[in-house]
Design an enzyme around this catalytic site. Structure first.
Site, short mmCIF file in Angstrom:
data_model
loop_
_atom_site.label_atom_id
_atom_site.label_comp_id
_atom_site.label_asym_id
_atom_site.label_seq_id
_atom_site.Cartn_x
_atom_site.Cartn_y
_atom_site.Cartn_z
N CYS A 11 -4.22 -8.67 1.04
CA CYS A 11 -5.36 -9.88 0.45
C CYS A 11 -5.88 -9.85 2.31
CB CYS A 11 -5.41 -10.44 -0.19
SG CYS A 11 -5.41 -9.64 -1.54
N GLY A 37 -7.57 -5.22 3.26
CA GLY A 37 -8.17 -4.77 2.82
C GLY A 37 -9.52 -4.37 2.23
N ASN A 112 -4.69 -14.55 -1.05
CA ASN A 112 -3.99 -14.34 -0.59
C ASN A 112 -2.71 -13.96 -0.32
OD1 ASN A 112 -2.94 -12.85 3.06
ND2 ASN A 112 -2.59 -11.72 1.76
N TYR A 257 3.73 -3.99 11.82
CA TYR A 257 2.62 -3.11 11.48
C TYR A 257 1.50 -4.30 11.07
CZ TYR A 257 0.22 -0.31 8.13
OH TYR A 257 -0.26 0.84 7.37
#
Ligand code: SF4
Length: 483
Positions: A11, A37, A112, A257
């Protein structure tokens, strides 16, 4: 754009205080955080009198582009959320921010991360009579606040976060405060920014990443510290630290990433970090080759670093199509197989007859890597070597990143030689865990005090996995405390 053979950030969160047209600013911030997200999004605003909310499935652009929706979100205060579901199915009741009316007034919260004792707490709360509206573990915060015996919202929030275990960043909005919270180890990111305020004084922004500040023209102030609560109101920003200080363990995968390359996390540019990781990888695992080719998009900065360090030409030998549909909706093997061909094309002019080093950030199931290698060979590459800018992903993440269960992770079941064979490359190498730490400015990984969470590479989980593996006794103690 989703890649179904990558781990997914769960999120993104955003908050705005004393900002003209807070909903539009929040929508812009969420747009910049879209990579965190894509399944659903929500905004809650407060106009000084009452709360307003919009929640929808799909992308930010699909939800906040019409004037009617935005007109329904008045006010200078807002929080927003982008969701990639790892817990609970994607239905509107599972879209955040969550909103509840308490005796102290309304309270909206976006989250999150992942709570590792959510199931245990949920069972105990349900036994106490709490009625859950959603299947999200985030709702646990709301019920813990509701049943707290403390009077003020801040004391209730502290009471709640002392009972949860997990990796999380929260943004919350009450009638007179914007609140940000980061978990005690700071695994998930949260930053504070300042912008010109609606009343001429300071306006404040909370966001998962700095790229969300840039899009709204806000200045970066600082990272919210691990275990810190920031309270923002018309008098400014206050900080509370309810936990004993611990050594932080920021998620190292954010650098590899997850985060957008133009973000700065914990003082480090994500773009520069990726280039340095690529350079370190070139040092550790050189290859005799003609071209360095990134697997786009996330492999690009690491491939640039690899090319610079090795003196071999960097070329875009794979072109990514940015306009394909969301193939993850049906993540069957067959769709995955189709998906990669829709998303990537080989640039034959660059690859034909060449010894190619493909640089990517991770191998999860290996399905995408396999197809990309097949495609590069079909385009005439003489040799294909793969270099990965993260150590082998051999363990699942329980801290808010959607990774497959361990049995589906290629590195959990295979040696590097076996993986190379399965993927179909002439050679395969991953950056070492010490090399990764060195690229991030550390002397190496200190096993007694690692500077990051790296559990998906090492299996060293810094936060208790209560719902998963903790002894039953500990769960019973928690239940007893709550009942
Ligand atoms: S387990 Fe991996 S992905 Fe999950 S928080 Fe830790 S480093 Fe990040």
């Amino acid at each position: 754009m989703i890649d179904d053979d990558k781990p997914h950030e769960e999120c993104g969160v955003f908050g705005a205080w004393n900002v003209t047209d807070a909903a539009a600013i929040t929508a812009l911030g969420l747009h910049a955080l879209q990579h965190r997200g894509q399944e659903a999004t929500g905004i809650v605003t407060h106009d000084g009198v009452r709360f307003h909310s919009h929640k929808g499935l799909g992308l930010v652009g699909d939800n906040y582009s019409d004037a009617k929706t935005m007109a329904g979100l008045p006010g200078t205060r807002a929080i927003g959320h982008n969701r990639y579901a790892t817990t609970g199915e994607t239905v509107l009741r599972n879209v955040q921010p969550l909103f509840a009316e308490f005796e102290f007034g309304g309270f909206a919260v976006g989250h999150n991360g992942n709570l590792t004792n959510a199931h245990t707490l949920r069972k105990a709360l349900t036994r106490r009579g709490c009625l859950f509206q959603s299947t999200m573990d985030s709702e646990v915060f709301v019920h813990l606040i509701a049943i707290s015996l403390y009077a003020s919202v801040v004391d209730r929030l502290i009471d709640a976060i002392k009972q949860v275990i997990g990796a999380y960043s929260l943004v919350a909005l009450t009638e007179n405060q914007l609140i940000g919270v980061r978990d005690p180890l700071g695994v998930r990111p949260l930053i504070l920014g300042r912008v010109h305020g609606a009343d001429g004084n300071a306006g404040w922004i909370l966001a998962s990443e700095t790229c969300a500040l840039d899009i709204v023209g806000a200045d970066f102030i600082r990272d919210v510290e691990p275990g810190e609560i920031v309270l923002i109101d018309d008098t400014g920003v206050r900080s509370i630290k309810p936990f004993a200080p611990q050594s932080p363990r920021f998620c190292v995968f954010e650098y590899i990433y997850f985060a957008r390359p133009d973000s700065v996390m914990e003082g480090t540019s994500v773009y520069n970090a990726r280039k340095l990781i690529g350079a370190q990888l070139a040092k550790e695992a050189p290859a005799e080759a003609d071209v360095i080719v990134p697997v786009p998009d996330s492999g690009v900065p690491a491939a640039m670093g690899f090319a610079e360090a090795s003196g071999i030409a960097f070329e875009l030998g794979i072109i990514r199509n940015h306009y394909v549909g969301r193939t993850f909706i049906e993540p069957t093997d067959q769709i995955r197989h189709l998906g990669v061909r829709l998303k990537h094309s080989a640039n034959r002019a660059i690859l034909e007859g060449k010894r190619v080093v493909l640089v990517d950030d991770s191998i999860v199931r290996g399905t995408t890597s396999q197809k990309i290698v097949e495609m590069v060979r079909a385009a005439g590459a003489a040799e294909v070597h793969m270099r990965i800018a993260g150590p082998p992903t051999a363990y699942s993440c329980f801290y808010g990143i959607d990774t497959p269960e361990r049995s589906k992770l290629l590195a959990a079941r295979n040696s590097i030689e076996e993986m190379a064979k399965l993927i179909g490359v002439d050679s395969l190498a991953f950056i070492s865990i010490d090399g990764l730490y060195r690229a991030l400015g550390k002397p190496g990984r200190d096993p007694k005090k690692p500077a990051f969470c790296d559990a998906c590479f090492t299996g060293d989980y810094p936060i208790a996995l209560t719902d998963h593996i903790e002894p039953r006794d500990e769960q019973l103690t928690l239940l007893a405390e709550l009942s």
